[in-house]
Design a protein around this motif. Structure first.
Motif, PDB file in Angstrom:
ATOM      1  N   LEU A  72      37.104  40.469  37.035  1.00 29.80           N
ATOM      2  CA  LEU A  72      37.788  40.123  38.285  1.00 29.80           C
ATOM      3  C   LEU A  72      38.200  38.652  38.285  1.00 29.80           C
ATOM      4  CD1 LEU A  72      35.596  41.999  40.923  1.00 29.80           C
ATOM      5  CD2 LEU A  72      37.990  42.475  40.336  1.00 29.80           C
ATOM      6  N   LEU A  73      37.284  37.776  37.879  1.00 29.23           N
ATOM      7  CA  LEU A  73      37.588  36.345  37.861  1.00 29.23           C
ATOM      8  C   LEU A  73      38.728  36.050  36.885  1.00 29.23           C
ATOM      9  CD1 LEU A  73      33.915  34.995  37.900  1.00 29.23           C
ATOM     10  CD2 LEU A  73      35.641  34.530  39.656  1.00 29.23           C
ATOM     11  N   GLU A  74      38.668  36.682  35.718  1.00 23.08           N
ATOM     12  CA  GLU A  74      39.674  36.391  34.687  1.00 23.08           C
ATOM     13  C   GLU A  74      41.034  36.984  35.037  1.00 23.08           C
ATOM     14  OE1 GLU A  74      37.769  37.681  31.028  1.00 23.08           O
ATOM     15  OE2 GLU A  74      37.225  35.585  30.615  1.00 23.08           O
ATOM     16  N   SER A  75      41.043  38.047  35.844  1.00 28.22           N
ATOM     17  CA  SER A  75      42.329  38.693  36.164  1.00 28.22           C
ATOM     18  C   SER A  75      43.106  37.902  37.208  1.00 28.22           C
ATOM     19  CB  SER A  75      42.093  40.118  36.673  1.00 28.22           C
ATOM     20  OG  SER A  75      41.758  40.103  38.055  1.00 28.22           O
ATOM     21  N   GLY A  76      42.421  36.976  37.875  1.00 32.70           N
ATOM     22  CA  GLY A  76      43.097  36.153  38.875  1.00 32.70           C
ATOM     23  C   GLY A  76      43.703  36.957  40.008  1.00 32.70           C
ATOM     24  N   GLY A  77      43.058  38.065  40.400  1.00 29.37           N
ATOM     25  CA  GLY A  77      43.521  38.853  41.533  1.00 29.37           C
ATOM     26  C   GLY A  77      44.324  40.078  41.152  1.00 29.37           C
ATOM     27  N   GLU A  78      44.636  40.243  39.881  1.00 31.26           N
ATOM     28  CA  GLU A  78      45.450  41.399  39.458  1.00 31.26           C
ATOM     29  C   GLU A  78      44.675  42.706  39.558  1.00 31.26           C
ATOM     30  OE1 GLU A  78      47.977  41.700  36.344  1.00 31.26           O
ATOM     31  OE2 GLU A  78      49.044  39.839  36.725  1.00 31.26           O
TER      32      GLU A  78
ATOM     33  N   ALA B  14      35.447  51.332  39.365  1.00 29.44           N
ATOM     34  CA  ALA B  14      36.770  51.071  39.936  1.00 29.44           C
ATOM     35  C   ALA B  14      37.457  49.910  39.228  1.00 29.44           C
ATOM     36  CB  ALA B  14      36.639  50.776  41.432  1.00 29.44           C
ATOM     37  N   VAL B  15      36.697  48.860  38.949  1.00 31.99           N
ATOM     38  CA  VAL B  15      37.264  47.708  38.232  1.00 31.99           C
ATOM     39  C   VAL B  15      37.717  48.133  36.845  1.00 31.99           C
ATOM     40  CG1 VAL B  15      36.676  45.493  37.143  1.00 31.99           C
ATOM     41  CG2 VAL B  15      36.038  45.930  39.519  1.00 31.99           C
ATOM     42  N   ALA B  16      36.870  48.928  36.172  1.00 34.41           N
ATOM     43  CA  ALA B  16      37.228  49.386  34.832  1.00 34.41           C
ATOM     44  C   ALA B  16      38.508  50.229  34.885  1.00 34.41           C
ATOM     45  CB  ALA B  16      36.077  50.186  34.228  1.00 34.41           C
ATOM     46  N   ALA B  17      38.583  51.135  35.874  1.00 33.78           N
ATOM     47  CA  ALA B  17      39.764  51.993  35.991  1.00 33.78           C
ATOM     48  C   ALA B  17      41.016  51.156  36.238  1.00 33.78           C
ATOM     49  CB  ALA B  17      39.562  53.001  37.120  1.00 33.78           C
ATOM     50  N   SER B  18      40.881  50.180  37.136  1.00 37.79           N
ATOM     51  CA  SER B  18      42.024  49.324  37.470  1.00 37.79           C
ATOM     52  C   SER B  18      42.483  48.505  36.275  1.00 37.79           C
ATOM     53  CB  SER B  18      41.635  48.421  38.642  1.00 37.79           C
ATOM     54  OG  SER B  18      42.598  47.426  38.871  1.00 37.79           O
ATOM     55  N   ALA B  19      41.530  48.146  35.405  1.00 36.04           N
ATOM     56  CA  ALA B  19      41.853  47.294  34.253  1.00 36.04           C
ATOM     57  C   ALA B  19      42.149  48.106  33.000  1.00 36.04           C
ATOM     58  CB  ALA B  19      40.691  46.341  33.983  1.00 36.04           C
TER      59      ALA B  19
END
Lengths: 332, 332
Positions: A176-182, A256-261
């Motif tokens: 999450l931190l590395e994606s910068g909100g993506e 959810a984070v894994a799915a989104s990424a």
């Protein structure tokens, strides 16, 4: 090549914060001489760790006090993994010459606060100039009289494999931190919990303490990730470990984070790293006592696998062999 | 943000070099578990230090084995300054991800060799990714049974002030290295000796050992420079120190380097730093015994001043007050 760090001296700042150690402390002389002087009996556990700006932390992600607390927590996690009582900490601070003195003061204060929280004496420190800000921490812990530390090397075939807490949050928080909100997490509370898991690790000192004399045969903290760290236990103990993926406790939001990424959620949970929970092995008959001891320590136990003859870590899903996620070939 | 360091792991390399600690060693479990385990009685001295690429060393000035030896020597100098017996060392290596594995292997081997030389057990280590190469070293030393460490805080008015060895060489060597050949030393042998003084410091462990029970009232190693380090002794002891410039033993070539560079030769000798000799205070009646003890340890004693009531360091030249060189106002 300027070797001096200007006006900021970590030890001077800390010396102003740290009182003379109490008579119960083994620290006879703390900050201020060429070396700290301690006096103690019995077994001592010593571990070193470091966090580096741009690698392990970023100033735009975290405040100085949280960065300092993280440096100490990560080091203390190794003492928790020995079931040791925390004793002293020594910190070398690498400081870019152009650093903001206010930032460094907050860092030093955060270090002193974190030491208070974990009842550790900051017994020494050094400040050196460095192109990259870093904190290198040495922690020393003790075994209570006549007690032994819990090592990685005692697992036997037939033992169960257990873990405290819930996993994958630190790795998802980092994404999450590395994606910068993506990457969109399920909601702000879940997002904050995942990010806090990355930025504010908690050494499981109470849980380690609770496991002394409990029958645990091997103990390790989860810094690399559940599967790699169980690989260390397997290698030290001369056994194999079967890890059942469906049993691994996963923090809310990780999937959810894994799915989104587009990432593998299993990889985050079993190999994400930096959750700083404890993994352990024990004879099945000790399970009720260990569950009870960990609950009393504010933690909990999830059985995730078993120790078998052989070498390495084998992953199963509902009992069927599962290939390890890419990048974990080195576990076997 | 890649946190892994690739294939190189300091501890794996060191674990292959370091045998099981002997039965006389307090190290019960060295490299390989969450923490090293030691068992000892009596007083323990612990000090931390770090050297950073581009600040304290450069790869074009020194080979990996010399860089590693320097990191350990600088840390051990703090134990010499306590008159401690060296025991264990722990090393955190910060490694740029693109580092040449061969360079890192030589660094690790140099560390193991230097530990052998100084009879120190490398009991633990950690490798972390870092934009700048650094070695953070923790050393632990012991006081022999019933012995005390020698601190900075025992100097009394009337004591003499002495120093081992000859000074200024490390600072002059650094000037030679930094000038890239522009400064002309008197000859190649003198040049090599000055540069070696900078790159290959020797912790005065034997000298420190020889001073135990000798009547020395305060002991410190010269890392910042004679005047600043005597300032630490003065502050810790609550006294002033008068330092007679004409008595300070200066390494051959220091004056020539200073002249060639337009620098103040006195500044190099009394405030150049990094000579890692020992400075001490003692009652004048103990002078013959201390001279004898230091000579037997392969070192020597030069008396350079005396302890007087007051605070700070005062410089004299042939007995007349001399202002401290520019930049040393903070000593008083």
């Amino acid at each position: 090549m300027e070797r001096r760090v200007g006006e900021f001296e970590l030890i001077r700042r800390l010396a102003g914060r740290v009182g003379t150690a109490g008579s119960a402390s083994p620290v006879r002389v703390g900050i201020g001489d060429d070396a700290a002087v301690t006096s103690h009996r019995g077994l001592t556990a010593t571990s070193v760790d470091a966090i580096v700006e741009g690698i392990h932390f970023r100033r735009d992600w975290s405040s100085p006090d949280r960065i300092a607390a993280r440096a100490l927590a990560v080091a203390l996690s190794d003492l928790a993994a020995m079931a040791a009582e925390p004793g002293e900490a020594y910190v070398t601070l690498g400081v870019p010459p152009e650093s903001d003195p206010g930032f460094l003061e907050l860092l030093a204060d955060g270090l002193a606060d974190a030491a208070d929280t974990h009842e550790v004496v900051l017994a020494g420190g050094d400040t050196v100039a460095s192109p990259a800000l870093f904190l290198a921490v040495t922690v020393v812990g003790y075994a209570p009289e006549d007690e032994q530390f819990l090592m990685r090397s005692g697992a036997s075939a037939g033992d169960l494999v257990g873990v405290t807490g819930i996993l994958g949050g630190a790795a998802a928080g980092l994404m999450l931190l590395e994606s910068g909100g993506e990457i969109k997490p399920p909601g702000p509370a879940v997002r904050d919990a995942l990010i806090s898991r990355q930025l504010d690790p908690e050494p499981r000192i109470e849980a380690g303490r609770a496991l002394r004399g409990s029958g645990v045969t091997a103990l390790i903290d989860l810094s690399d990730g559940l599967a790699p760290d169980l690989g260390h236990v397997a290698a030290s103990s001369g056994v194999a470990i079967e890890l059942e993926a469906s049993l691994v406790p996963v923090q809310t939001g990780v999937a959810a984070v894994a799915a989104s990424a587009g990432a593998d959620p299993l990889r985050l949970a079993i190999a994400g790293g930096e959750d700083y929970e404890l993994a352990m092995t024990f004879p099945s008959g000790r399970r009720p006592a260990i569950e009870h001891a960990l609950e009393a320590a504010g933690s909990g136990l999830t059985v995730v696998g078993e120790v078998v003859p052989g070498a390495g870590v084998r992953l199963t899903l509902d009992g069927s062999p599962l290939p390890l996620p890419a990048g974990f070939d080195h576990l076997n």
